[in-house]
Design a protein around this motif. Sequence first.
Motif, short mmCIF file in Angstrom:
data_model
loop_
_atom_site.label_atom_id
_atom_site.label_comp_id
_atom_site.label_asym_id
_atom_site.label_seq_id
_atom_site.Cartn_x
_atom_site.Cartn_y
_atom_site.Cartn_z
N ARG A 206 -23.83 5.62 -24.55
CA ARG A 206 -23.19 6.62 -23.67
C ARG A 206 -24.10 7.82 -23.50
NH1 ARG A 206 -17.61 5.38 -23.56
NH2 ARG A 206 -17.01 6.34 -21.59
N ALA A 207 -24.56 8.35 -24.65
CA ALA A 207 -25.36 9.58 -24.60
C ALA A 207 -26.61 9.37 -23.76
CB ALA A 207 -25.76 9.98 -26.02
N ARG A 208 -27.18 8.17 -23.85
CA ARG A 208 -28.40 7.91 -23.11
C ARG A 208 -28.18 7.73 -21.63
NH1 ARG A 208 -32.06 3.52 -25.97
NH2 ARG A 208 -33.10 4.90 -27.42
N LEU A 209 -27.03 7.15 -21.30
CA LEU A 209 -26.85 6.75 -19.90
C LEU A 209 -26.10 7.78 -19.09
CD1 LEU A 209 -26.00 2.97 -20.37
CD2 LEU A 209 -28.21 4.05 -19.99
N GLU A 210 -25.45 8.70 -19.77
CA GLU A 210 -24.57 9.57 -18.99
C GLU A 210 -25.36 10.56 -18.13
OE1 GLU A 210 -23.41 12.63 -22.67
OE2 GLU A 210 -21.95 11.25 -21.81
N ASP A 211 -26.64 10.78 -18.47
CA ASP A 211 -27.45 11.65 -17.62
C ASP A 211 -27.74 10.95 -16.30
OD1 ASP A 211 -27.62 13.00 -20.04
OD2 ASP A 211 -29.53 12.05 -20.53
N ASP A 212 -27.85 9.63 -16.37
CA ASP A 212 -28.29 8.88 -15.20
C ASP A 212 -27.14 8.68 -14.21
OD1 ASP A 212 -29.09 6.84 -13.40
OD2 ASP A 212 -30.67 6.30 -14.81
N PRO A 213 -27.26 9.26 -13.03
CA PRO A 213 -26.15 9.17 -12.07
C PRO A 213 -25.97 7.77 -11.51
CG PRO A 213 -28.07 10.19 -11.06
CD PRO A 213 -28.41 9.99 -12.51
N SER A 214 -26.97 6.89 -11.68
CA SER A 214 -26.84 5.56 -11.09
C SER A 214 -26.04 4.62 -11.97
CB SER A 214 -28.23 4.98 -10.82
OG SER A 214 -28.86 4.63 -12.04
N ILE A 215 -25.66 5.08 -13.15
CA ILE A 215 -24.89 4.23 -14.06
C ILE A 215 -23.59 4.92 -14.45
CG2 ILE A 215 -24.85 3.10 -16.31
CD1 ILE A 215 -27.87 2.82 -16.10
N GLU A 216 -22.52 4.17 -14.34
CA GLU A 216 -21.22 4.72 -14.71
C GLU A 216 -20.59 3.79 -15.75
OE1 GLU A 216 -16.86 5.57 -12.65
OE2 GLU A 216 -18.49 4.68 -11.51
N ILE A 217 -20.17 4.35 -16.87
CA ILE A 217 -19.56 3.53 -17.91
C ILE A 217 -18.07 3.45 -17.66
CG2 ILE A 217 -19.14 3.31 -20.38
CD1 ILE A 217 -21.84 4.81 -20.74
N VAL A 218 -17.60 2.24 -17.38
CA VAL A 218 -16.21 2.08 -16.95
C VAL A 218 -15.32 1.50 -18.04
CG1 VAL A 218 -16.84 1.85 -14.53
CG2 VAL A 218 -16.71 -0.19 -15.98
N GLY A 219 -15.86 1.21 -19.20
CA GLY A 219 -15.00 0.68 -20.26
C GLY A 219 -15.79 0.34 -21.50
N GLU A 220 -15.06 0.20 -22.59
CA GLU A 220 -15.68 -0.14 -23.88
C GLU A 220 -14.80 -1.13 -24.61
OE1 GLU A 220 -16.41 3.08 -26.48
OE2 GLU A 220 -17.76 4.14 -25.12
N ALA A 221 -15.41 -1.87 -25.53
CA ALA A 221 -14.64 -2.73 -26.41
C ALA A 221 -15.38 -2.84 -27.72
CB ALA A 221 -14.44 -4.11 -25.80
N ALA A 222 -14.65 -3.10 -28.80
CA ALA A 222 -15.26 -3.16 -30.12
C ALA A 222 -15.47 -4.60 -30.59
CB ALA A 222 -14.43 -2.41 -31.14
N ASN A 223 -15.03 -5.55 -29.79
CA ASN A 223 -15.28 -6.96 -30.12
C ASN A 223 -15.04 -7.81 -28.88
OD1 ASN A 223 -12.42 -7.74 -30.02
ND2 ASN A 223 -12.26 -6.45 -31.84
N GLY A 224 -15.30 -9.10 -29.01
CA GLY A 224 -15.21 -9.97 -27.86
C GLY A 224 -13.80 -10.09 -27.31
N LYS A 225 -12.83 -10.11 -28.19
CA LYS A 225 -11.45 -10.27 -27.75
C LYS A 225 -11.03 -9.09 -26.89
CE LYS A 225 -7.39 -11.36 -30.04
NZ LYS A 225 -6.63 -11.12 -31.28
N GLN A 226 -11.31 -7.90 -27.40
CA GLN A 226 -11.00 -6.70 -26.63
C GLN A 226 -11.71 -6.72 -25.28
OE1 GLN A 226 -11.79 -2.95 -28.50
NE2 GLN A 226 -10.29 -3.28 -30.13
N ALA A 227 -12.96 -7.16 -25.32
CA ALA A 227 -13.74 -7.18 -24.08
C ALA A 227 -13.04 -8.02 -23.03
CB ALA A 227 -15.14 -7.71 -24.37
#
Lengths: 219, 219
Positions: free
Chosen positions: B34-55
């Motif tokens: 998150r910290a690395r990508l949030e500066d970059d306007p071309s990438i938007e983080i739309v969700g997170e998961a802590a394992n495959g099931k959640q994903a």
Amino acid sequence: MTMKNQLEEPPMQPEKTIRLFIADDHELVRDGIRARLEDDPSIEIVGEAANGKQAIERINAANPDLVLLDINMPEMNGFETVEQFRKLGMEQKVLFLSLYDNKEYVRRAKVLGTNGYMLKDVSQAEMIATISKAVQGGFHVTSSLDDCLDNTTSDLPMLTEREQEVLAAIAIGKLNKQIAGELNISVRTVESHRSAIRQKTGGGNAASLAKVASDLGLL
Amino acid sequence: MTMKNQLEEPPMQPEKTIRLFIADDHELVRDGIRARLEDDPSIEIVGEAANGKQAIERINAANPDLVLLDINMPEMNGFETVEQFRKLGMEQKVLFLSLYDNKEYVRRAKVLGTNGYMLKDVSQAEMIATISKAVQGGFHVTSSLDDCLDNTTSDLPMLTEREQEVLAAIAIGKLNKQIAGELNISVRTVESHRSAIRQKTGGGNAASLAKVASDLGLL
DNA sequence: TTGCGCCTCCGTAGAACTACTCAATTGCAC
DNA sequence: GTGCAATTGAGTAGTTCTACGGAGGCGCAA
């Protein structure tokens, strides 16, 4: 033996900032730690290193209150790094940071006289709390590891040095004969050690000993 | 078979933001990404998961262009997760993220038809570059892994399924007799597989096979 | 159909390991 | 000094693995 010497550094303001040094081989993880801690005004990150060697070179200049030290690093791992610290007379407080909830790691961290063992899956709040505690002294582990602390000296296999040497050699596929040659002992002695290891660890054949060795962090 | 279907989503602006979903069991690593990508306007983080099931539960709602997927996760690892994706008809692009520069992992990532394999020690710039490339399609690895790509089909041990089953069993310390029982084959057959594995991997005794198994990610 | 790879099974011989037993030496602690 | 743990070494028996050799069935592709 009163509680007096709990406060060795006398004039400690309640809001004193903690000068923190981060040593981890993954830039990504360092960035993550930075991102988490930079909001907190009570912690200041004063330096970084990507391995133990760099850490040793840079720490004195950075003069941190606490070193956050990854265990699995190339060149020189966390444990070796702390041993070097001691040899060089560096007395910084150390908090280990590791991916693995490995009892043997926790035990070694404690034996080395460091100030804690933190898993990389901690929450932001717990990370900050553990850092604060470690700076005060003592030995602290993150909550999911609490149970490791009690039986840290009794329950664990506690292989002797020689046994660990032998186990490490077994784990990478060496034959008893080879091991005997390298350690300058007889094959029968290697067998004795091997048998002691089996008894202590419950491991049966050679393959399962290899697994034990990797669990114990001997590779 | 022209290049037409390379652009299935028709009106693609050059500066379109990439909708990214992150699946990693370590909050710390997610924070780092998150910290690395949030500066970059071309990438938007739309969700997170802590394992495959959640994903799997969350991805459809998040509707990402690319899923950044850790391999070593509890409950359901990255490979299993992708297999589930496919079964459920989910066609999102996937970029693996892993600690290990393991050829076998890279091979499996490629075989599964995913779009890349990124090591966790990448720099910020390379991370962004690899994400951008993976979204376009194809298969991309981070620079330090380039050499794995060429020989991904030839050079590797490429154990058969049966051999992998046997190897996994050996690695956790099972005896040929036990393995034979569990797979409903004779001990001699297990020995045959074992010998084939030794030949292919160069591994000598049982202990070194255990090491091979763990290198291959079979545990 | 022919070939090839995979999986299955077998024999023999020797090497390596496992499971018990015992014991001498050293060094450290009480 | 006595006791204890660690390290070293050994005997005997049995089990397991390794390294050769060979062979039949099955499915898939040229």
